[in-house]
Write an enzyme that holds these catalytic residues in place. Structure first.
Site, PDB file in Angstrom:
ATOM      1  N   TYR A 161     -17.395   5.367  -5.202  1.00 29.44           N
ATOM      2  CA  TYR A 161     -16.397   4.428  -4.678  1.00 29.44           C
ATOM      3  C   TYR A 161     -16.165   3.273  -5.663  1.00 29.44           C
ATOM      4  CZ  TYR A 161     -14.642   0.477  -1.973  1.00 29.44           C
ATOM      5  OH  TYR A 161     -13.920  -0.608  -1.562  1.00 29.44           O
ATOM      6  N   VAL A 184      -8.039  -6.079  -4.427  1.00 30.52           N
ATOM      7  CA  VAL A 184      -8.467  -7.466  -4.639  1.00 30.52           C
ATOM      8  C   VAL A 184      -8.304  -7.983  -6.072  1.00 30.52           C
ATOM      9  CG1 VAL A 184     -10.051  -7.657  -2.680  1.00 30.52           C
ATOM     10  CG2 VAL A 184     -10.879  -6.755  -4.862  1.00 30.52           C
ATOM     11  N   LYS A 209      -7.453   3.709  -2.934  1.00 31.71           N
ATOM     12  CA  LYS A 209      -7.784   4.402  -1.679  1.00 31.71           C
ATOM     13  C   LYS A 209      -6.758   5.454  -1.251  1.00 31.71           C
ATOM     14  CE  LYS A 209     -10.948   0.821  -0.234  1.00 31.71           C
ATOM     15  NZ  LYS A 209     -11.109  -0.499   0.356  1.00 31.71           N
ATOM     16  N   TYR A 214      -4.191  -3.577   6.147  1.00 31.40           N
ATOM     17  CA  TYR A 214      -5.235  -4.023   7.080  1.00 31.40           C
ATOM     18  C   TYR A 214      -4.646  -4.658   8.339  1.00 31.40           C
ATOM     19  CZ  TYR A 214      -7.338  -3.649   2.459  1.00 31.40           C
ATOM     20  OH  TYR A 214      -7.680  -3.220   1.217  1.00 31.40           O
TER      21      TYR A 214
HETATM   22  N1  GLN Z   1     -14.181  -2.875  -4.846  1.00 27.16           N
HETATM   23  C1  GLN Z   1     -13.662  -3.760  -3.842  1.00 27.16           C
HETATM   24  C2  GLN Z   1     -14.656  -3.860  -2.684  1.00 27.16           C
HETATM   25  O1  GLN Z   1     -15.120  -2.903  -2.211  1.00 27.16           O
HETATM   26  C3  GLN Z   1     -12.343  -3.306  -3.363  1.00 27.16           C
HETATM   27  C4  GLN Z   1     -11.804  -4.117  -2.226  1.00 27.16           C
HETATM   28  C5  GLN Z   1     -10.326  -4.233  -2.205  1.00 27.16           C
HETATM   29  O2  GLN Z   1      -9.642  -4.111  -3.209  1.00 27.16           O
HETATM   30  N2  GLN Z   1      -9.766  -4.566  -1.040  1.00 27.16           N
HETATM   31  O3  GLN Z   1     -14.989  -4.908  -2.246  1.00 27.16           O
END
Ligand code: GLN
Length: 634
Positions: A205, A275, A83, A257
């Protein structure tokens, strides 16, 4: 006594010296690796297959060095760590104001997948949550989704400094399980924030999230942000410095976050997690950190990544809000003992040892503000050039301030060097060394050099000619072995010897001083040692300007009576001299002029040898221009 010099003995262990930064990184990796909390993400099924024990920790520096510990080469999907980088590309392509109209920059205080848009504007709150990232991806240049994604993949690759690729299994799975993100997409289009196809925006995305990276890649990507947009490995500019400022600001406020406040408070490192277990953290202009460890906390951030960053921050003093310390090399000068020497007058045999073996002594003058980055560069320069070094002098006279982290790194370096047979001494103001582990501390560089030279001479003599010679050296150099007299024909020496008178001095006793009438008297140091001092300061204190060991000679002709400072020659320890007085020389001149002439020639030769040495040192000195760190390549 003649010394057949055959090279320096006991050469230092040429094996690799581990940088103290690497040691600390290994330590942190080992300790944090024991943490077994957290759960691997399973909502995207292939992520659930990740081995929870994998743990890679990488740290990239401004000059392109990457420290690595653990599984730093294992590929995983970048996920949300993409991001900030995609945001950087959108800012670069569209400009801040255009992007701001579509995506805000306020922390959400909610999770990464929050379904919430700003009341009134319909903007996602920030680009670090999914809603923001879906819009940001749609703002990157490219006529259609395919070209837009190619631009993103090329951009991420430029940040990493190598060609990255996609994990198609993860991508397919994200698309299958991506209704939550698709719902966010529809909400965005309904609010008028997202133009065009929701499926395409979400696809771009997902593709960005499915890009494969390693912890090492993440460290380099982080360092590229940290250095203002220039990749430290390739030297290529990826985005502008304004852009990286904006990206790091948003990482600081929203990168973790609803944990962003406490995170910044504790670690002081703007960061972004994903994640799959990846995390980037930056310390602007100093370093980039990349971590990989799959088990996550309930917020979706790698448990070990958080712990590792907090520990690194603490151990290295990396907090963003800390007063800025030097980021460039702290090395003012780095020389070997063949390019520099103390002001001690030494007899021929010792000078030969120093000339041939001087490279065993290294001198590193540090300067400025010592923080993590500057000390790291200095430490690497030292560990990278230790071949044959047995003694290292660290001169701290030019250091203005040293952070605790700098002292820790240097202390660790002393210990590591000792293991490799290198003795480290410090010269610092008033002889006060901040390094507890250093072998010795001196108030001046000259004294430190003399100490190392003495050690080199003693060790070489010990090895070359055995303990007797070493003891002999310490005891006395009789007249026939004196520097000036050693080449004189034996019959001339026989004429001279009875003319000498012995003079014994107690420590601190003055041999002569500036008030004396200059005459041609010659003083040969048989044992002990003399020092030349000038009185300086208020109140006046003696400052040593030169020293003379056994085998060397001084004359009153060196006195400069026009020099207003008090200048004197003093015994440094119990000392025995043989004196040939000016009066005795005058008588000899009348009787045996050829002996006096030979003596004058011998003195001239000895002086010429010293001047040659001084000349060589000067040339070597000029050749060793001060070093500095690698400037950023713009
Ligand atoms: N591709 C994952 C999602 O959109 C990315 C989320 C993340 O890494 N926080 O759920």
């Amino acid at each position: 006594m003649e010394v057949a010099f055959r090279g320096v003995v006991g050469v230092a262990d040429a094996g690799d010296i581990t940088s103290p930064v690497q040691q600390l990184l290994d330590e942190v990796h080992a300790r944090i690796g024991q943490i077994t909390d957290g759960r691997v993400a399973t909502y995207i099924p292939p992520l659930g297959k990740a081995d929870p024990s994998l743990f890679g920790l990488a740290l990239a520096t401004r000059d392109g060095h990457v420290y690595e510990a653990g599984d730093t080469g294992v590929p995983f999907t970048i996920q949300s760590v993409s991001k900030p980088f995609v945001y950087a590309l959108a800012l670069h392509d569209r400009g801040l104001n255009t992007v701001l109209r579509k995506v805000g920059v306020e922390p959400t205080g909610e999770g990464f997948d929050a379904i919430r848009l700003e009341a009134g504007t319909g903007r996602p709150l920030n680009p670090m949550v999914n809603a923001g990232a879906i819009v940001v991806g749609s703002l990157v240049d490219g006529g259609d989704w395919g070209r837009r994604f190619q631009r993103i993949l090329d951009g991420l690759s430029a940040f990493a400094g190598r060609d990255l690729s996609i994990d198609h299994e993860v991508l397919a799975s994200e698309e299958r399980t991506g209704d939550h993100n698709r719902a966010i997409g529809y909400l965005l289009r309904n609010a008028g924030t997202l133009d065009g196809s929701v499926d395409e925006a979400v696809k771009v995305y997902f593709m960005a999230c499915s890009t494969l990276v390693t912890a090492r890649d993440l460290a380099v990507m982080a360092m590229t942000l940290s250095s203002g947009g220039v990749n430290p490995l390739t030297g290529r500019r990826v985005v502008g410095t304004d852009t990286t400022e904006h990206v790091m600001a948003v990482m600081a406020t929203s990168g973790t976050y609803d944990f962003a406040g406490e995170w910044l408070l504790r670690s002081g490192l703007p960061a972004k997690s994903g994640v799959a277990g990846g995390l980037v953290a930056v310390l602007p202009s100093q370093l980039g950190i990349g971590v990989f460890s799959p088990p996550l906390d309930r917020r979706g951030t790698s448990v070990r990544a958080i712990a590792a960053c907090q520990e690194l921050s603490l151990r290295f003093g990396l907090h963003l809000m800390r007063p800025v310390t030097g980021t460039m090399s702290a090395i003012h000068r780095y020389l070997r003992g063949d390019a520099v020497s103390s002001r001690r007058s030494r007899r021929f045999a010792e000078r030969e040892i120093l000339r041939l073996g001087g490279r065993a002594i290294a001198l590193c003058e540090l300067q400025g503000d010592l923080g993590f980055a500057s000390t790291d560069i200095a430490v690497r320069a030292i560990t990278g050039d230790h071949d044959g070094v047995r003694w290292l002098i660290l001169d701290l006279h030019r250091v203005v301030r040293a952070e605790p982290v700098a002292v820790n790194l240097l202390d660790a370096l002393v210990r590591e060097l000792r293991e490799h047979g290198v003795t480290m001494v410090v010269s610092a103001v008033d002889g006060r060394s901040p390094l507890a582990s250093a072998e010795a501390a001196f108030a001046s560089l000259d004294e430190a050099l003399e100490w190392c030279e003495d050690a080199l001479v003693a060790e070489t003599l010990l090895a070359e000619t055995g303990p007797a010679a070493e003891a002999d050296r310490a005891e006395a150099v009789p007249l026939p072995e004196q520097d000036v007299l050693r080449d004189l024909p034996a019959d001339m020496l026989d004429v001279l010897t009875p003319l000498f008178a012995e003079r014994r001095l107690a420590p601190g006793e003055v041999l002569f001083d500036v008030r004396d009438e200059p005459d041609e008297s010659l003083y040969f140091v048989i044992s002990g040692g003399l020092v030349a001092q000038v009185m300086q300061g208020e109140p006046a204190e003696p400052v040593q300007v030169a020293s003379m060991g056994p085998g060397t000679a001084v004359t009153k002709l060196t006195l400069r009576r026009d020099d207003p400072r008090t200048y004197r020659i003093v015994a440094d320890e119990p000392t025995v001299c043989q004196v040939l007085t000016g009066a005795a020389l005058k008588r000899l001149e009348a009787d045996r002029p050829q002996v006096v002439e030979a003596l004058h020639w011998a003195m001239a030769r000895s002086l010429a040898a010293r001047l040659r040495r001084a000349d060589q040192l000067l040339a070597a000195h000029v050749a060793s221009a001060p070093r500095s760190g690698t400037p950023p390549r713009d």
